[in-house]
Design a protein around this motif. Structure first.
Motif, PDB file in Angstrom:
ATOM      1  N   ILE A 321       1.634   5.416  13.689  1.00  0.00           N
ATOM      2  CA  ILE A 321       1.677   5.590  12.232  1.00  0.00           C
ATOM      3  C   ILE A 321       0.498   6.490  11.832  1.00  0.00           C
ATOM      4  O   ILE A 321      -0.639   6.247  12.260  1.00  0.00           O
ATOM      5  N   PRO A 322       0.734   7.560  11.060  1.00  0.00           N
ATOM      6  CA  PRO A 322      -0.375   8.434  10.636  1.00  0.00           C
ATOM      7  C   PRO A 322      -1.484   7.631   9.971  1.00  0.00           C
ATOM      8  O   PRO A 322      -1.241   6.621   9.307  1.00  0.00           O
ATOM      9  N   LYS A 323      -2.693   8.111  10.159  1.00  0.00           N
ATOM     10  CA  LYS A 323      -3.864   7.430   9.614  1.00  0.00           C
ATOM     11  C   LYS A 323      -3.723   7.257   8.101  1.00  0.00           C
ATOM     12  O   LYS A 323      -3.382   8.199   7.384  1.00  0.00           O
ATOM     13  N   GLY A 324      -3.980   6.042   7.638  1.00  0.00           N
ATOM     14  CA  GLY A 324      -3.902   5.748   6.215  1.00  0.00           C
ATOM     15  C   GLY A 324      -2.497   5.477   5.710  1.00  0.00           C
ATOM     16  O   GLY A 324      -2.305   5.262   4.508  1.00  0.00           O
ATOM     17  N   GLN A 325      -1.494   5.474   6.614  1.00  0.00           N
ATOM     18  CA  GLN A 325      -0.109   5.286   6.181  1.00  0.00           C
ATOM     19  C   GLN A 325       0.447   3.900   6.528  1.00  0.00           C
ATOM     20  O   GLN A 325       1.598   3.613   6.259  1.00  0.00           O
ATOM     21  N   SER A 326      -0.385   3.052   7.151  1.00  0.00           N
ATOM     22  CA  SER A 326       0.134   1.763   7.603  1.00  0.00           C
ATOM     23  C   SER A 326       0.389   0.812   6.437  1.00  0.00           C
ATOM     24  O   SER A 326       1.216  -0.100   6.545  1.00  0.00           O
ATOM     25  N   GLN A 327      -0.327   0.997   5.322  1.00  0.00           N
ATOM     26  CA  GLN A 327      -0.103   0.150   4.152  1.00  0.00           C
ATOM     27  C   GLN A 327      -0.171   1.028   2.914  1.00  0.00           C
ATOM     28  O   GLN A 327      -1.169   1.703   2.668  1.00  0.00           O
ATOM     29  N   ILE A 329       0.486   1.370  -1.341  1.00  0.00           N
ATOM     30  CA  ILE A 329       0.598   0.643  -2.608  1.00  0.00           C
ATOM     31  C   ILE A 329       1.245   1.580  -3.630  1.00  0.00           C
ATOM     32  O   ILE A 329       0.748   2.682  -3.882  1.00  0.00           O
ATOM     33  N   VAL A 330       2.372   1.163  -4.167  1.00  0.00           N
ATOM     34  CA  VAL A 330       3.113   1.994  -5.119  1.00  0.00           C
ATOM     35  C   VAL A 330       3.517   1.155  -6.316  1.00  0.00           C
ATOM     36  O   VAL A 330       3.447  -0.080  -6.285  1.00  0.00           O
ATOM     37  N   GLN A 331       3.946   1.850  -7.352  1.00  0.00           N
ATOM     38  CA  GLN A 331       4.454   1.177  -8.530  1.00  0.00           C
ATOM     39  C   GLN A 331       5.974   1.195  -8.509  1.00  0.00           C
ATOM     40  O   GLN A 331       6.591   2.080  -7.927  1.00  0.00           O
ATOM     41  N   GLU A 332       6.576   0.200  -9.156  1.00  0.00           N
ATOM     42  CA  GLU A 332       8.025   0.116  -9.212  1.00  0.00           C
ATOM     43  C   GLU A 332       8.602   1.387  -9.837  1.00  0.00           C
ATOM     44  O   GLU A 332       8.125   1.855 -10.869  1.00  0.00           O
ATOM     45  N   GLY A 333       9.612   1.943  -9.189  1.00  0.00           N
ATOM     46  CA  GLY A 333      10.233   3.169  -9.685  1.00  0.00           C
ATOM     47  C   GLY A 333       9.709   4.424  -9.018  1.00  0.00           C
ATOM     48  O   GLY A 333      10.303   5.503  -9.166  1.00  0.00           O
ATOM     49  N   ASP A 334       8.594   4.322  -8.276  1.00  0.00           N
ATOM     50  CA  ASP A 334       8.044   5.491  -7.586  1.00  0.00           C
ATOM     51  C   ASP A 334       8.911   5.866  -6.386  1.00  0.00           C
ATOM     52  O   ASP A 334       9.645   5.041  -5.837  1.00  0.00           O
ATOM     53  N   THR A 335       8.824   7.120  -5.996  1.00  0.00           N
ATOM     54  CA  THR A 335       9.442   7.588  -4.752  1.00  0.00           C
ATOM     55  C   THR A 335       8.395   7.572  -3.648  1.00  0.00           C
ATOM     56  O   THR A 335       7.260   8.022  -3.852  1.00  0.00           O
TER      57      THR A 335
END
Length: 372
Positions: A321-327, A329-335
């Protein structure tokens, strides 16, 4: 206790050995009245305005059947007479135990009274592409009183939310693979048994492509070697399975079956479909990238292609997994884009799955990844 009295329901049947499309003269007919209640219900039968009771008419019997759930009362009309063609009223009462209004149900028995029968249009399974509109029609061919029609799916599954039902016609716009499967039309008029007929919708699609190599290059004892036989197997699930067809490419060019390159396919009636490429007496010139291409004969669906690299160098799959991509955080409705880096020879197939909170993985679906 909670006191209640539901509306009584009258159902009509003939003796099993006397069932005909119509209730002819000299037939025995049973009118069954049933109502859920608390306390137990008391029934009264009327023919027209005449109260029927046991012994009041030699052609009529009134009895409570054995081995039935709940309260019920059956009116048996023996060898129908002209006067038996009338309006029958079942009155359900619990007044002996509590002060509740009586409830009643009426059934009109005539020489036209008949159980329902239906036909479906189209009669054969419907095969469509995703996004198309499907119209299923359930036509009443017999039944008096006029039957009520209802569409349903197996095991209580709900009809598609986009579906529009107008009496016996069901329209499903913008159909998807999830909408595929059997649909049943049920016609009921409380005479005899309900009529049921089913029709399947097949939504064209390809999914779950996978491959394997024999010998397996991921095991040290099964290395690919010059002079040995190598088999590449490619498997795809298709709807409908009989439309599935395969083709092979080598380094991007069409590959045809020959004495050393033998291409075979499983019976199209077997799902999932499988194609095999047998390379006899492997030579150095046989090394390269082989592509299995799956498509549907009538088109309309994107094909699936699987690349397999055959060489003396094999590398087991490795995923990072690319660095910084393992977790994320997004908001509902985001792509959101999810990325994984995969390496290996032959080129691995990448499958994405969703892990629920319980830890159980959802059904895997082929996704995109980046191969390193």
């Amino acid at each position: 206790d909670v006191y209640y009295l539901d509306d009584p329901v009258i159902t009509v049947h003939q003796s099993d050995d006397e069932v005909k499309e119509q209730f002819y003269f000299e037939r025995t007919v049973f009118l069954r009245c049933a109502a859920d209640s608390n306390p137990p219900v008391h029934y009264t039968w009327l023919r027209g305005r005449e109260v029927l009771s046991e012994g009041s008419d030699s052609g009529v019997e009134i009895y409570k059947p054995f081995f039935t759930q709940g309260e019920t009362k059956i009116l048996k009309l023996k060898n129908l007479r002209m006067r038996d063609y009338a309006d029958y009223t079942c009155i359900a009462s619990v007044r002996n135990s509590c002060d509740m209004r009586d409830k009643r149900s009426v059934f009109s028995l005539s020489n036209n009274t008949a159980p329902p029968s239906i036909r479906l249009l189209p009669e054969e399974p419907v095969v469509v592409n995703p996004g198309q509109t499907v119209i299923l029609m359930c036509k009443v061919s017999n039944g008096d009183p006029p039957p009520a029609l209802r569409w349903s799916r197996q095991e209580g599954e709900e009809l598609p939310k986009r579906s529009i039902v107008d009496e016996g016609t069901m329209t499903i716009p913008m159909i998807t693979a999830d909408d595929g499967g059997p649909y049943t039309c049920t016609a009921s008029n409380n005479v005899g048994n309900p009529a049921k007929k089913s029709l399947s919708i097949l939504v064209r699609g390809l999914c779950k492509g996978r491959f394997w190599i024999t010998p397996d290059p991921y095991h040290n004892e099964d290395n690919i070697q010059i002079g040995r036989e190598v088999k590449i197997s490619c498997q795809v699930e298709a709807t409908p399975p009989e439309e599935l067809q395969f083709s092979w490419l080598k380094n991007g060019r069409p590959l045809k079956s020959s004495e050393r390159m033998i291409i075979t396919h499983t019976d199209t009636s077997v799902s999932p479909g499988t194609t095999n490429l047998d390379i006899i007496d492997l030579k150095f010139t046989d090394f390269g990238t082989y592509t299995c291409v799956a498509s549907l004969r009538n088109g309309g669906i994107p094909e699936i292609s699987i690349d397999v690299n055959i060489s003396t160098t094999t590398v087991p799959p490795e995923l990072t997994i690319p660095k910084g991509q393992s977790q994320l955080i997004v908001q509902e409705g985001d792509t959101i884009d999810l990325q994984c880096l995969v390496s290996g020879k032959p080129k691995p197939i990448i499958l994405w799955s969703r892990v629920e909170e319980s830890g159980a993985a959802a059904a895997a679906a082929a996704g995109r990844g980046t191969t390193g």
